[in-house]
Design an enzyme around this catalytic site. Structure first.
Site, PDB file in Angstrom:
ATOM      1  N   HIS A 104      48.341   1.101  46.681  1.00  0.00           N
ATOM      2  CA  HIS A 104      48.458   2.507  46.300  1.00  0.00           C
ATOM      3  C   HIS A 104      47.884   3.383  47.411  1.00  0.00           C
ATOM      4  CE1 HIS A 104      48.486   0.169  42.594  1.00  0.00           C
ATOM      5  NE2 HIS A 104      49.109   1.167  42.001  1.00  0.00           N
ATOM      6  N   HIS A 131      52.738   6.961  45.292  1.00  0.00           N
ATOM      7  CA  HIS A 131      51.660   6.567  44.387  1.00  0.00           C
ATOM      8  C   HIS A 131      51.336   5.083  44.477  1.00  0.00           C
ATOM      9  CE1 HIS A 131      49.760   5.261  40.633  1.00  0.00           C
ATOM     10  NE2 HIS A 131      49.286   6.490  40.522  1.00  0.00           N
ATOM     11  N   HIS A 166      42.988   1.997  41.220  1.00  0.00           N
ATOM     12  CA  HIS A 166      44.149   1.659  42.048  1.00  0.00           C
ATOM     13  C   HIS A 166      43.993   2.224  43.465  1.00  0.00           C
ATOM     14  CE1 HIS A 166      45.041   5.492  39.965  1.00  0.00           C
ATOM     15  NE2 HIS A 166      45.582   5.842  41.119  1.00  0.00           N
ATOM     16  N   LEU A 196      42.317   2.200  33.460  1.00  0.00           N
ATOM     17  CA  LEU A 196      41.947   3.594  33.684  1.00  0.00           C
ATOM     18  C   LEU A 196      41.038   4.149  32.589  1.00  0.00           C
ATOM     19  CD1 LEU A 196      45.310   4.974  35.112  1.00  0.00           C
ATOM     20  CD2 LEU A 196      43.209   4.401  36.345  1.00  0.00           C
ATOM     21  N   ARG A 199      28.264 -10.188   6.278  1.00  0.00           N
ATOM     22  CA  ARG A 199      27.765  -9.178   5.343  1.00  0.00           C
ATOM     23  C   ARG A 199      27.026  -9.843   4.181  1.00  0.00           C
ATOM     24  NH1 ARG A 199      31.005  -5.954   0.665  1.00  0.00           N
ATOM     25  NH2 ARG A 199      29.471  -4.331   0.269  1.00  0.00           N
ATOM     26  N   GLU A 244      34.023   3.162  19.428  1.00  0.00           N
ATOM     27  CA  GLU A 244      33.799   1.757  19.748  1.00  0.00           C
ATOM     28  C   GLU A 244      34.099   1.440  21.216  1.00  0.00           C
ATOM     29  OE1 GLU A 244      34.946   2.053  15.391  1.00  0.00           O
ATOM     30  OE2 GLU A 244      35.780   2.794  17.281  1.00  0.00           O
ATOM     31  N   HIS A 258      30.194  -8.098   9.481  1.00  0.00           N
ATOM     32  CA  HIS A 258      31.302  -8.135   8.526  1.00  0.00           C
ATOM     33  C   HIS A 258      32.416  -9.026   9.082  1.00  0.00           C
ATOM     34  CE1 HIS A 258      28.860  -4.829   7.252  1.00  0.00           C
ATOM     35  NE2 HIS A 258      29.585  -4.610   6.172  1.00  0.00           N
ATOM     36  N   SER A 289      25.030  -0.540   8.343  1.00  0.00           N
ATOM     37  CA  SER A 289      25.833  -1.723   8.054  1.00  0.00           C
ATOM     38  C   SER A 289      25.633  -2.815   9.090  1.00  0.00           C
ATOM     39  CB  SER A 289      27.318  -1.347   7.994  1.00  0.00           C
ATOM     40  OG  SER A 289      27.577  -0.455   6.934  1.00  0.00           O
ATOM     41  N   GLY A 302      39.953  -0.237  37.296  1.00  0.00           N
ATOM     42  CA  GLY A 302      41.385  -0.496  37.327  1.00  0.00           C
ATOM     43  C   GLY A 302      42.000  -0.111  36.000  1.00  0.00           C
TER      44      GLY A 302
END
Length: 664
Positions: A26, A261, A66, A116, A521, A412, A462, A385, A114
């Protein structure tokens, strides 16, 4: 003295030459961002190529990975141990210059990028680590932690959803030493991005609480330098500098378009670019005066020397703090670690509690946390939890920087990538929790951690249909199997409090990759063990229950199903059968044992085997073979109380005994 444009053109020439020679890569982004990079690396970035691991260096992350030849050119030119032959070997087998930057392969590369957006999130973690260490160790008149984190991002990084998670968190926390430089070139692989990325990026980041510096000419060194000075002056907000650039700058027939690109320019266009840029030197040739102007080693040595003098004064005044800072920077565990572990494991075995392994995990944190100030925890909005908050937890916020626990919110993916950044920065052992089923949201961050050998600790609770009424959307089925087939990650699924203590010990001691700790759990029965069996837990798989003579049947289980296997073995033994129960909390660690040990646990002569796990069956055929059976779950669950579900899906003593009798 070479001009700034000539220094930037060295990046452009090396980048287009390496991509052309490899016939892959690139060139567009390195050529477009060369002027920005030159300003940052030539006088702003505090680093020392002579000691790439200097602890108070500024961190630099190329999130748009890249554009790797941009980073390789910078490392080579500024004096890191990356020579011109390494650049010639760009994208070749076993070279120091792989297609995307990889941590541990190339000296000076701070993180693997890499995929993104993840580098951007890693940078948030690095900035968080710097701020937290500064709050924990700096004292009045003694500043030993004081560096910035710079990250280059492209349009693709900001399109990815993780950029929202990470940027929102950074703004909320007020990470003032985080500076992102946005390569706003308007082009991606498919062409002009206006058709699919029409966001007002500046307003978006302002809404996150960032300082935004708009409309900077990315090819004007004065404007870039002024923007960086403004960014460094802001201490309470992270900064986004929007740099308008021309992708492939200097390639007269291709610049500004998507053709530049992700493909070599071609020999004719490389020649035309040389003429356009006034770069008359042959491929991979950089004049001595350019090298001399780029060489950052003298300045870097001086910067580190100044810091070392400050640290020596700090050590003289605060010797205990200095010792702790150095220990944590090295990644060494405290002297009291082994003694603490032995006491905690022994206490868990003596207590004999029937508790959920998520509760046992919290007990492990309460036991280990007091001797591990480097432990930095969190959860993606599931703290009660996941049981990730321990007695010594102090919550981090914009106003409270010295803590050790972060409420990540429902992020997450962002959480796990931020953890990776903290681990790579150094000084911390980060852990973060969510439900096992939501590891899917974070999976690519787990993969990058495994690829880069980042010692993050991912806590997943869980762990099966045992979570019950929330139903199949929350009940993991394929997740244990999918994590186990990922190279480089160790997956622990303990069966009781004792195995949970050992799992945490293994994760904390591991320095060459991530660990996934998978907890239940529901309550699990305590398993009786002698000292030898307790010691064997750390080998990943061991004989928990055995017959007096050679076994005719082996039951292999993990987690909540170990108790089921023991109960079934008891009933079969009462019927005169010779049964062995193998608890296998971590298949990866078991596979790393020598053949003699593995065969002692799973003797080849005993071919009648049953594996029991409330998840996908496929991985277990490796252990039971064609003569064995797997009691597992190859379909989605149901919404019902846990006990009803285990009965419905055949996780009962009666069913295990029935299958055993059929095989025998």
């Amino acid at each position: 003295m070479p001009s700034r444009r000539e220094l930037a053109n060295a990046i452009r020439a090396l980048s287009m030459d390496a991509v052309q020679q490899a016939n892959s890569g690139h060139p567009g982004a390195p050529m477009g961002m060369a002027d920005i990079a030159e300003v940052l690396w030539n006088g702003v970035l505090r680093h020392n190529p002579g000691n790439p691991h200097w602890v108070d260096r500024d961190r630099f992350v190329l999130s748009n990975g890249h554009a790797s030849m941009l980073l390789y050119s910078l490392l080579h030119l500024s004096g890191y141990p990356l020579d011109i032959d390494d650049l010639r070997d760009f994208r070749q087998l076993h070279s120091k210059t792989p297609g995307h930057p990889e941590y541990g392969i190339t000296v000076g590369v701070e993180t693997t990028t890499g995929p993104l957006g993840q580098g951007f999130a890693n940078a948030v973690g690095m900035a968080l680590a710097e701020r937290t260490l500064a709050a924990q160790f700096n004292r009045a008149g003694h500043t030993i932690v004081d560096h910035h984190t710079y990250v280059f991002v492209g349009d693709g990084c900001l399109m990815e959803g993780i950029s929202h998670e990470a940027a929102s968190l950074a703004g909320t926390l007020g990470l003032g030493k985080l500076i992102a430089l946005y390569d706003d070139n308007g082009i991606s692989i498919d062409g002009d991005i206006e058709g699919w990325f029409a966001d007002d990026t500046a307003k978006r980041f302002e809404a996150y609480g960032w300082q935004v510096i708009r409309k900077v000419d990315g090819h004007d060194p004065v404007e870039v330098a002024t923007a960086l000075a403004t960014a460094r002056a802001e201490t309470t907000r992270p900064t986004l500098i929007c740099c308008r650039t021309v992708i492939g700058y200097g390639a007269p027939n291709k610049q500004g378009g998507h053709d530049v690109h992700g493909a070599p320019l071609g020999r004719d266009e490389v020649a035309a670019a040389r003429a356009q840029l006034g770069w008359s030197h042959p491929p991979f040739v950089v004049p001595p005066e350019i090298y001399a102007a780029w060489d950052a080693r003298p300045r870097g040595a001086a910067l580190e020397g100044e810091w070392q003098a400050r640290f020596d004064a700090y050590r003289a005044t605060f010797p205990e703090l200095a010792y702790e800072f150095e220990r944590r920077s090295r990644g060494a565990l405290p002297l009291a670690w082994s003694e603490t572990v032995q006491a905690a494991v022994a206490a868990a075995q003596a207590a004999g509690e029937n508790i959920a392994s998520r509760a046992a995990s919290q007990k492990a944190l309460n036991a280990y946390g007091p001797v591990l100030p480097e432990l930095f925890g969190g959860s993606a909005d599931l703290t009660p939890s996941n049981n990730t908050l321990w007695k010594g937890s102090q919550v981090v916020s914009a106003a409270a920087a010295a803590g050790n626990y972060l409420h990540y919110g429902v992020r997450e993916f962002g959480m796990c990538a931020v953890m990776n950044g903290m681990a790579l920065h150094g000084g911390f052992i980060p852990y973060g929790g969510t439900f096992l089923v939501f590891s899917d949201y974070a999976r690519n961050a787990l993969r990058v951690a495994a690829l880069a050998k980042v010692p993050s600790v991912f806590v997943f609770t869980h762990d099966s249909i045992g979570l019950g009424e929330d139903g199949p959307t929350h009940q993991p089925v394929e997740h244990l199997a999918s994590l186990r087939v990922m190279p480089g990650i160790t997956v622990w699924r303990p069966c009781d409090a004792v195995e949970s203590m050992v799992a945490w010990q293994a994760a904390i001691e591991r320095r060459d990759g991530p660990s996934a700790l998978v907890f239940s759990r529901q309550n699990l029965p305590h398993q009786a063990r002698d000292a030898a069996r307790v010691a064997a837990i750390g080998r990943g798989g061991y004989v928990l229950v055995d017959s007096h003579e050679a076994p005719e049947l082996i039951l292999i289980a993990t987690g909540s199903e170990v108790g089921l296997a023991v109960a079934a073995a008891t009933e079969l033994a009462a019927q005169g059968r010779r049964v062995r129960v193998v608890s296998m909390p971590c298949t990866e660690v078991f596979e790393a044992q020598d053949a003699a040990y593995r065969e002692a646990v799973l003797p080849p002569a005993c071919r009648v085997r049953i594996a029991i796990e409330a998840g996908a069956t496929l991985p277990w055929y490796k252990y039971v073979g064609f003569d064995g059976r797997v009691i597992g779950l190859d379909r989605f669950g149901e919404s019902a109380p846990a006990g009803k579900l285990f009965e419905h899906f055949g996780f009962t003593v009666a069913h295990v005994v029935q299958v055993a009798r059929e095989l025998l």
